[in-house]
Every structure is written in structure tokens, then in C-alpha cells.
Write a protein that holds these residues in place. Structure first.
Motif, short mmCIF file in Angstrom:
data_model
loop_
_atom_site.label_atom_id
_atom_site.label_comp_id
_atom_site.label_asym_id
_atom_site.label_seq_id
_atom_site.Cartn_x
_atom_site.Cartn_y
_atom_site.Cartn_z
N UNK A 346 114.79 21.93 103.68
CA UNK A 346 114.05 20.89 103.84
C UNK A 346 113.84 20.78 105.30
N UNK A 347 114.98 20.49 106.07
CA UNK A 347 114.97 20.19 107.47
C UNK A 347 113.97 21.57 108.12
N UNK A 348 114.40 22.54 107.72
CA UNK A 348 113.84 23.89 108.12
C UNK A 348 112.13 23.93 108.15
N UNK A 349 111.96 23.55 106.90
CA UNK A 349 110.22 23.41 106.56
C UNK A 349 109.88 22.31 107.69
N UNK A 350 110.41 21.17 107.80
CA UNK A 350 109.90 20.20 108.72
C UNK A 350 109.77 20.59 110.23
N UNK A 351 110.72 21.41 110.63
CA UNK A 351 110.87 21.76 111.91
C UNK A 351 109.60 23.07 112.22
N UNK A 352 109.39 23.74 111.07
CA UNK A 352 108.63 24.91 111.23
C UNK A 352 107.08 24.15 111.15
N UNK A 353 106.71 23.26 110.43
CA UNK A 353 105.65 22.74 110.34
C UNK A 353 105.13 22.02 111.83
#
Length: 358
Positions: A346-353
Motif C-alpha cells: 500500500x505504501x509502495x503504491x502511494x509513493x509510486x503515485x
């Protein structure tokens, strides 16, 4: 610049940190637009480093009939849209469904595929027009984070969903020094919102020598509940508590009460109590006809029963007396490992966004 939209006080939005911590880590500027519906000064002890916090101060009681709250939401909508258009944010974070409803036009045009939608509660999805609006928010988001997989039953199929657990700390607490009580301590912790439900719990556990029922939490109906339980020696209402006290309070429980009554809101959600049980190593009492209750049984982290079962208390007491603490803790460890892995993604997806966009 990133804009974060929330139709409430940030004090009641702990998951805001999921986004602000990532933004701070990436050194990306952001602003927050929120609504103080109690029309009081918001608690600035909430830590964040926003360039600016736009607070819409306008009273709107939570218990007010939804029909009469439409004008209140319209006022906030105008306030938020004005700021969004002026600040021209690159991307948005939309926290909860109503935050998206009030700026739907912007999400479908200027910010199409350029916002994260954070979905936390089911509310009026049984109402066709509302569900249609919700679907449009999901479809136009870069991805939608959900706090319970039970919500997939009411959300659009085959969309980009990411699990976002209501759990930020994975520091477990095994209290081997806890003194064994002569009674089984059943504990409830959290806001007291449903009066009839709380009274039914008092009726259920009151004056039963096998149990002690302790309730930590405040609410508008607290005094009514205290009066209702007057004279019942094994039922105790302690009132409001500070979040820092929670660990100490939960340690005194033998079982955590999470058998919320059936409702459209309760049936699909996964509350903080679920994670409290795993972290504090306290078996959970669930409702066997809700998503959370079925998950409790499936993962072997407590017992789920039918509240109307005539042998409810007998089954509950026998469960606690006979449950295998080591096996229970192993189940907690296994599930927490899965949750931690999903939160990492989840945190990885936020940062990628934030860094890469869509």
C-alpha cells in the motif's frame, strides 16, 4: 503541490498519516482541506507539515437527518472547489466517499486518473443514485484503497483496489504477567454510538458471576448507559480515554468485544478492534453473520457467535476456559505478517503515485 480533501476534522482521520508520511519522506509539498463540523478549533497537536491547512468552520451535527445535511455539504463543496481551482493541485488524495461526492465534477475532469480514493466505510450504497456516484469516483481514480475486503461486495468489479489496513504499528504486546482473574473480563473499547446495542450487552453480561464487563469510551449517550447499568456490580463504564491510555486499558481484558449488530455499515467493515486483538493478544468476540466475524473464525483469532443464541454465554465462557493460548498467538503472528506485507505494498503504491503519476 498535492491536495488532500477530507469532509471532517483531521483528529478523526488517523489514516491521513499514511499519505502525509509518504509525502514528507519524498519532500513533496501538500495542503489539506478539511471541515470542522463542530465549528471549534481543531486540535493542532495532530502532526503534519502541510504548507497550509484550509479549515471550513461550519457546524453540522453528525446525528442530523441526511436530507437536512445536503445544504451543509453543498457549502463545503463550494469551499473546497474554490481552493482546488485556485491552488491548481497536481494531484489529489480523497479521504472517504463524501469527500469525493462533493468534488465529483473535478475528479471526472481535471483529476481523472490523477487521484487516490481512500474508501473506509459503507454508508448509502444500497441507494442507487449514491452507488452510481461512488462507482464514478472509483472508476476515475488512479487506485482505490480499501480498509476491508468485505467492501468488494458493494464496489465496482475488476477495478484497481489496494488493501489499506487500519494498523500502523506492528509492535505486539504479550502480557505474561497479567494476573488471572476469577471472572472472564470482557472489554469494549471505542465510541458509544449505538445505545440499544450497548444496553443489550449490559443485559447479556450483567449479574453473571462468570463475567466482568468493562466499557471504555465516551459519547452523547454515556450518562444514559451509566444510569441503565446502575446497581449491576459486574458492569463498569469508565468514560472517555486518551489514545495513549489504550494499551494499558486493553491489557486488562481477557476478551475483546467486537460483536457489532448487523447493519449495512457494520456488516462489511473491519474496525480497529480487530487489530487490537492481534497486537495485544486478546481473543475477539465476533458476530458470526458479519464479514469481521467470519474472518475471526477463519483466522482462528477468537470466537464468533449468534447474539440470539440461548447458549451464547456458555459457549463464550467455555471458549475462553479451553482456548489454546500458544495456538492463538501463532494465528495472530501469521495474520499480522500478511497484514504487514499488504501495508508495505500500500505504501509502495502511494509513493509510486506521487512520483510517477498514473
Amino acid at each position: 503541490m498535492i491536495g488532500i480533501i477530507y469532509v471532517g476534522s483531521i483528529n478523526r482521520c488517523p489514516y491521513l498519516k499514511n499519505y502525509t508520511s509518504c509525502l514528507d519522506e519524498l519532500s513533496i509539498d501538500y495542503e489539506i482541506i478539511s471541515w470542522d463540523r463542530s465549528a471549534s478549533t481543531q486540535n493542532e497537536s495532530v502532526e503534519f507539515t502541510a504548507k497550509k491547512h484550509h479549515i471550513f468552520n461550519y457546524p453540522s451535527k453528525e446525528q442530523r437527518n441526511p436530507i437536512y445535511k445536503i445544504s451543509d455539504f453543498y457549502r463545503f463543496s463550494r469551499y473546497a472547489k474554490k481552493i482546488i481551482r485556485k491552488q491548481k493541485y497536481e494531484k489529489l488524495i480523497v479521504l472517504t466517499t463524501m469527500s469525493g461526492v462533493v468534488i465529483l465534477k473535478e475528479l471526472r475532469t481535471r483529476y481523472k486518473n490523477n487521484f487516490i480514493f481512500d474508501y473506509r466505510d459503507a454508508s448509502f450504497e444500497y441507494f442507487g443514485p449514491f452507488k452510481s456516484i461512488l462507482n464514478k469516483i472509483v472508476v476515475n481514480s488512479s487506485f482505490t484503497s480499501i480498509s476491508s475486503k468485505g467492501f468488494l461486495q458493494v464496489l465496482p468489479k475488476n477495478m484497481n483496489y489496494v488493501m489499506a489496513h487500519n494498523c500502523s504499528s506492528f509492535e505486539t504486546c504479550i502480557d505474561n504477567n497479567k494476573i488471572k482473574n476469577s471472572k472472564v473480563v470482557v472489554g469494549y473499547i471505542g465510541g458509544l454510538r449505538e445505545t440499544d446495542y450497548m444496553k443489550s450487552l449490559v443485559d447479556r453480561f450483567g449479574n453473571d458471576d462468570r463475567f466482568e464487563f468493562i466499557i471504555h469510551g465516551g459519547g452523547e449517550n454515556l450518562q444514559e448507559l451509566i444510569d441503565y447499568s446502575e446497581g449491576i456490580s459486574n458492569v463498569v463504564f469508565t468514560g472517555e480515554y486518551q489514545e495513549l491510555q489504550k494499551s494499558k486499558l486493553v491489557k486488562e481484558f481477557d476478551l475483546i468485544c467486537y460483536n457489532y449488530p448487523n447493519s449495512f455499515v457494520n456488516d462489511l467493515a473491519l474496525a480497529n478492534k480487530f487489530y487490537d486483538g492481534l497486537l495485544f493478544r486478546k481473543p475477539l468476540i465476533g458476530n458470526n453473520s458479519t464479514y469481521s466475524g467470519k474472518l475471526i473464525e477463519k483466522q482462528s483469532v477468537g470466537i464468533s457467535l449468534d447474539f440470539e443464541d440461548k447458549e451464547y454465554k456458555k459457549k463464550l465462557y467455555n471458549y475462553y476456559i479451553n482456548y489454546d493460548a500458544q495456538s492463538f498467538e501463532e494465528s495472530c503472528d501469521k495474520l499480522l505478517a500478511e497484514i504487514q506485507s499488504e501495508n508495505y505494498f500500500y505504501k509502495k503504491k502511494i509513493k509510486e503515485f506521487f512520483v510517477n503519476g498514473n
